[in-house]
Structures are given as structure tokens and as C-alpha cells.
Design a protein around this motif. Structure first.
Motif, PDB file in Angstrom:
ATOM      1  N   LEU A  28       0.696  -1.224   0.067  1.00 22.19           N
ATOM      2  CA  LEU A  28      -0.024   0.028   0.021  1.00 22.19           C
ATOM      3  C   LEU A  28       0.996   1.244  -0.039  1.00 22.19           C
ATOM      4  CD1 LEU A  28      -2.627  -0.923   2.346  1.00 22.19           C
ATOM      5  CD2 LEU A  28      -3.074  -0.625   0.057  1.00 22.19           C
ATOM      6  N   PHE A  29       2.075   1.181   0.748  1.00 20.57           N
ATOM      7  CA  PHE A  29       2.954   2.264   0.730  1.00 20.57           C
ATOM      8  C   PHE A  29       3.358   2.578  -0.482  1.00 20.57           C
ATOM      9  CE2 PHE A  29       7.180   3.986   1.389  1.00 20.57           C
ATOM     10  CZ  PHE A  29       7.016   5.233   1.932  1.00 20.57           C
ATOM     11  N   ALA A  30       3.905   1.642  -0.911  1.00 18.13           N
ATOM     12  CA  ALA A  30       4.764   1.695  -2.505  1.00 18.13           C
ATOM     13  C   ALA A  30       3.677   2.312  -3.499  1.00 18.13           C
ATOM     14  CB  ALA A  30       5.337   0.425  -2.834  1.00 18.13           C
ATOM     15  N   ALA A  31       2.484   1.600  -3.370  1.00 11.13           N
ATOM     16  CA  ALA A  31       1.317   2.020  -4.374  1.00 11.13           C
ATOM     17  C   ALA A  31       0.961   3.706  -4.190  1.00 11.13           C
ATOM     18  CB  ALA A  31       0.158   1.199  -4.173  1.00 11.13           C
ATOM     19  N   GLY A  32       1.020   3.929  -2.866  1.00 12.54           N
ATOM     20  CA  GLY A  32       0.658   5.319  -2.759  1.00 12.54           C
ATOM     21  C   GLY A  32       1.860   6.150  -3.157  1.00 12.54           C
ATOM     22  N   TYR A  33       3.098   5.806  -3.048  1.00  8.39           N
ATOM     23  CA  TYR A  33       4.323   6.536  -3.406  1.00  8.39           C
ATOM     24  C   TYR A  33       4.288   6.581  -4.902  1.00  8.39           C
ATOM     25  CZ  TYR A  33       9.166   7.434  -4.364  1.00  8.39           C
ATOM     26  OH  TYR A  33      10.328   8.127  -4.827  1.00  8.39           O
ATOM     27  N   ALA A  34       3.818   5.732  -5.621  1.00 12.95           N
ATOM     28  CA  ALA A  34       3.818   5.660  -7.181  1.00 12.95           C
ATOM     29  C   ALA A  34       2.795   6.557  -7.698  1.00 12.95           C
ATOM     30  CB  ALA A  34       3.540   4.115  -7.487  1.00 12.95           C
ATOM     31  N   PHE A  35       1.611   6.533  -6.960  1.00  6.70           N
ATOM     32  CA  PHE A  35       0.318   7.505  -7.532  1.00  6.70           C
ATOM     33  C   PHE A  35       0.543   8.952  -7.272  1.00  6.70           C
ATOM     34  CE2 PHE A  35      -1.657   3.384  -8.213  1.00  6.70           C
ATOM     35  CZ  PHE A  35      -2.512   3.570  -9.360  1.00  6.70           C
TER      36      PHE A  35
END
Length: 200
Positions: A28-35
Motif C-alpha cells: 500500500l505504501f509503495a502504491a501510494g508513493y507511485a500514485f
């Protein structure tokens, strides 16, 4: 079920649960960082580039633990060496594309935790190797500052985007190793079929 087998089972599922929770939060953290930092389609692509291999490797580890064990050994070796090379020679521009190597380590670690449900000792050793390589890579990345007497403390290093995966890898790996030791789990990469005895 003996007490040692029961303890090993508890340790295996505790290790798996810890890594699964860490994997969920990390994903979730990595996805949030990406978006947050990338365009929508690039963020979707980068998220799938992590999620799909993690899911595929995890399914293979669960369904075919013995058959895929050699591949996990090879993949762990490649990722560990890649981690150290990237730290030493900056193969990936982290400011431009983010902590790609750390995310790769994280994705492999999740699937190794699934492997640990069936091959506790082997998965534990591979997780410890992966954690040690990641720790070495993080320290190597700060080697210039440390050589000059500056740089962050070890605690600060372990809270960086690349260092945050180290402790979970080492803890989960150790739990799997202990579980494997309690049940005398084999470290053999390939399980050989039983030898047939000739009829007399």
C-alpha cells in the motif's frame, strides 16, 4: 502432534503472518508513493510490475514448493548480488525511479514467506541472506559519509526506504529457521525420490 512440531507450526504461521502484514502495508505504501509522484498510467504499471510477480511467485511457492525451491535459491542469489552492486555502483537512479531494488527485495521476501509454510529452513536461510544483503547494501550506500565520521546512525539507516525492510526480513527468516530446526526440516534444494530397493 509433538510439542516441538506444534511449536514449529506456530512459529511458521507467525512468521508468515508477520510477512503478510508487512507485505500488505508495504504494498500500500509503495502504491501510494507511485500514485503520488508518477502519472496515473505509469503508477498503475509500476504497481502491477510489483504485484503480479509477487502473486505469481507466491502461488508457485504454495503449490509447488519443492519444484520451485531451486528457482528461489537462484533468484535470491541474483537479488542479493544486485542489491550490493546497486549500492556500490548506483545502477538505479533512486531519485528518478524510487527504491526499485528495495521493492524487488520486498516482493521476493513475501513469496519466500509463502515458501516457508512448506520449506521452513530453506526459506528462513534465504530470507536471512536477503536481509543481510539488504543491510550490507544500505550501509554501503552510506559508506562515504560513514568513512568521514558522519552519516546517520544504524537506527536511522534502518528507517530509510531501503533499510526499512531489513529487520522484518531478519526476524521472519530467523523464525522460519527455528521452526525448521525444531522439525529437522531439510535444507536440500531438491528432494530426491526415495531409492528403490531391489527385490530379493
Amino acid at each position: 502432534m509433538s510439542a516441538m512440531a506444534a511449536t514449529a507450526r506456530i512459529l511458521r504461521y507467525t512468521a508468515f503472518t508477520l510477512m503478510a502484514l508487512f507485505g500488505l502495508l508495504g504494498g500500500l505504501f509503495a502504491a501510494g508513493y507511485a500514485f503520488e509522484d508518477l502519472s496515473t498510467w505509469v503508477a498503475v504499471g509500476s504497481t502491477l510490475a510489483v504485484a503480479v510477480p509477487t502473486i505469481v511467485l507466491s502461488v508457485l511457492a504454495f503449490r509447488l514448493p519443492d519444484a520451485t525451491a531451486p528457482w528461489f535459491v537462484a533468484l535470491t542469489g541474483l537479488v542479493a548480488v544486485g542489491t550490493l552492486l546497486d549500492a556500490g555502483f548506483q545502477l538505479v537512479d533512486r531519485d528518478a525511479v524510487g527504491p526499485v531494488v528495495a521493492i524487488g527485495v520486498f516482493a521476493l521476501a513475501v513469496s519466500l514467506a509463502v515458501l516457508g509454510l512448506h520449506r521452513s529452513a530453506l526459506a528462513g536461510v534465504l530470507l536471512l541472506l536477503l536481509g543481510a544483503a539488504q543491510l550490507g547494501g544500505v550501509v554501503l550506500g552510506f559508506s562515504g559519509e560513514l568513512a568521514e565520521g558522519g552519516g546517520p546512525s544504524l537506527g536511522a539507516v534502518l528507517t530509510t526506504s531501503s533499510g526499512v525492510v531489513v529487520v522484518p526480513l531478519l526476524v521472519v527468516g530467523l523464525l522460519f529457521v527455528v521452526a525448521g530446526a525444531l522439525t529437522h526440516d531439510s535444507l536440500r534444494v531438491r528432494h530426491l525420490p526415495p531409492t528403490a530397493h531391489p527385490a530379493h
